[in-house]
Design an enzyme around this catalytic site. Structure first.
Site, PDB file in Angstrom:
ATOM      1  N   HIS A 103       0.729  -1.197  -0.107  1.00 30.63           N
ATOM      2  CA  HIS A 103       0.010   0.221  -0.170  1.00 30.63           C
ATOM      3  C   HIS A 103       0.988   1.282   0.122  1.00 30.63           C
ATOM      4  CE1 HIS A 103       0.986  -0.410   4.282  1.00 30.63           C
ATOM      5  NE2 HIS A 103       0.866   0.479   4.441  1.00 30.63           N
ATOM      6  N   ASP A 105       0.691   5.057   1.984  1.00 37.95           N
ATOM      7  CA  ASP A 105      -0.219   5.560   3.272  1.00 37.95           C
ATOM      8  C   ASP A 105      -1.172   6.438   2.830  1.00 37.95           C
ATOM      9  OD1 ASP A 105       1.347   3.821   4.785  1.00 37.95           O
ATOM     10  OD2 ASP A 105       2.669   5.384   5.133  1.00 37.95           O
ATOM     11  N   HIS A 259       4.690   0.139  -0.207  1.00 41.79           N
ATOM     12  CA  HIS A 259       5.489  -0.777   0.789  1.00 41.79           C
ATOM     13  C   HIS A 259       4.520  -1.701   1.451  1.00 41.79           C
ATOM     14  CE1 HIS A 259       3.587   2.807   3.113  1.00 41.79           C
ATOM     15  NE2 HIS A 259       3.807   1.736   4.052  1.00 41.79           N
ATOM     16  N   ARG A 274       5.962   6.116  14.257  1.00 42.48           N
ATOM     17  CA  ARG A 274       5.778   6.558  13.052  1.00 42.48           C
ATOM     18  C   ARG A 274       5.394   8.252  12.916  1.00 42.48           C
ATOM     19  NH1 ARG A 274       1.396   4.780   8.164  1.00 42.48           N
ATOM     20  NH2 ARG A 274       0.109   6.396   9.091  1.00 42.48           N
TER      21      ARG A 274
HETATM   22 FE   LIG Z   1       1.882   1.872   5.561  1.00 41.62          FE
END
Ligand SMILES: [Fe+2]
Length: 283
Positions: A103, A105, A259, A274
């Site tokens: 995918h 993000d 990724h 993240r």
């Molecule tokens: Fe992701």
């Protein structure tokens, strides 16, 4: 092999497709010249892993903020005191990992993030790598006929596959700040081929997590072409594999890559912080 055009950092490409490790940078003492080289490496290699960092949450956010305004996840809870930091934690007993499968993000957002950054707090000695795929290369590798068709298509992106009743990843209700129905029903549209706002290059912009159908097409009609694109866009020759170490700061350009995490470390802990950076509307 070091790239001679960088004076302040050492840049070692990972594969012929994308990705580079960066050595010799201390992000806690960053100056403008070093940042300019890191930013150039990011645009050139699409995925960078800056090794051997010791960063506080505030320092990680400070580095990210040099790329643009920080983005706070619409649906998931952030770290206590740092809402812009999403902790991605897999405990040894957790059956599922976060965001498994290829995918880009948050493409269900009208303005998906420019890039995402993971700071490795605690990673297994072996396992838990991340795969990336270069979506400029995927576009460039297609025939003129396919490109001409895709250039005019719009993709409908939504959260249904990830936030629907049967979530495909380890997103429990406890981690949600929005209700699951809202998250699942969020939809937006993006061109199937987008032009990167900084490099001017065209990239394929569909992904199996969020692209549900083409605008003006039924899901049934969209399915075969989407399935082809999902498979084509992550062919091995478009990819790299990033191995994490404690203290690695990895970052990807979410506008031209996909990724996927790799779940090969059941029974071990993996903790990442993240941070994402606001992006613009794909065109
Ligand atoms: Fe992701």
């Amino acid at each position: 092999m070091a790239n001679a055009s960088y004076r302040r950092i050492e840049v070692r490409p990972l594969t012929g497709a994308l990705g580079a490790e960066i050595f010799g940078a201390d992000l806690s003492r960053l100056d403008d010249e070093m940042f300019a080289e890191i930013r150039r490496a990011f645009l050139e290699h699409l995925v960078i892993a800056i090794r051997d960092q010791a960063l506080t949450p505030a320092q990680q956010k400070g580095f990210a903020a040099r790329f643009g305004a920080l983005s706070t996840h619409r649906f998931l809870k952030g770290l206590e005191g740092h809402p812009e930091i999403l902790e991605i934690r897999r405990e040894p007993t957790d059956r599922k990992i976060f965001a498994e499968g290829w995918h880009s993000d948050v493409t269900y957002q009208e303005r998906p993030v420019l890039g995402s950054m993971l700071y490795a707090k605690e990673v297994p000695a072996i396992g838990g790598d991340t795969l990336f795929a270069n979506q400029y290369m995927a576009y460039d590798a297609m025939t003129p006929g396919m490109k001409a068709m895709l250039d005019g298509l719009i993709g409908i992106h939504g959260g249904r596959n990830v936030y629907g009743d049967e979530p495909t990843s380890a997103i429990t209700n406890a981690k949600l700040v929005a209700d699951r129905k809202t998250a699942a029903e969020t939809e937006t549209e993006h061109p199937v081929v987008r032009t990167h706002p900084e490099t001017g290059r065209k990239a394929l912009f569909v992904n199996p997590h969020y692209t549900l159908r083409f605008k003006g097409w039924s899901e049934e009609e969209s399915k075969p072409l989407l399935a082809y694109l999902f498979e084509f866009s992550v062919r091995p020759e478009f990819t790299c594999r990033l191995r994490w170490h404690d203290g690695s700061l990895g970052m990807w350009d979410n506008r031209c890559t996909q990724h996927t995490p790799i779940d090969d470390y059941f029974g071990k802990r993996r903790v990442m912080h993240r941070v994402t950076i606001e992006g613009d509307r794909p065109r």
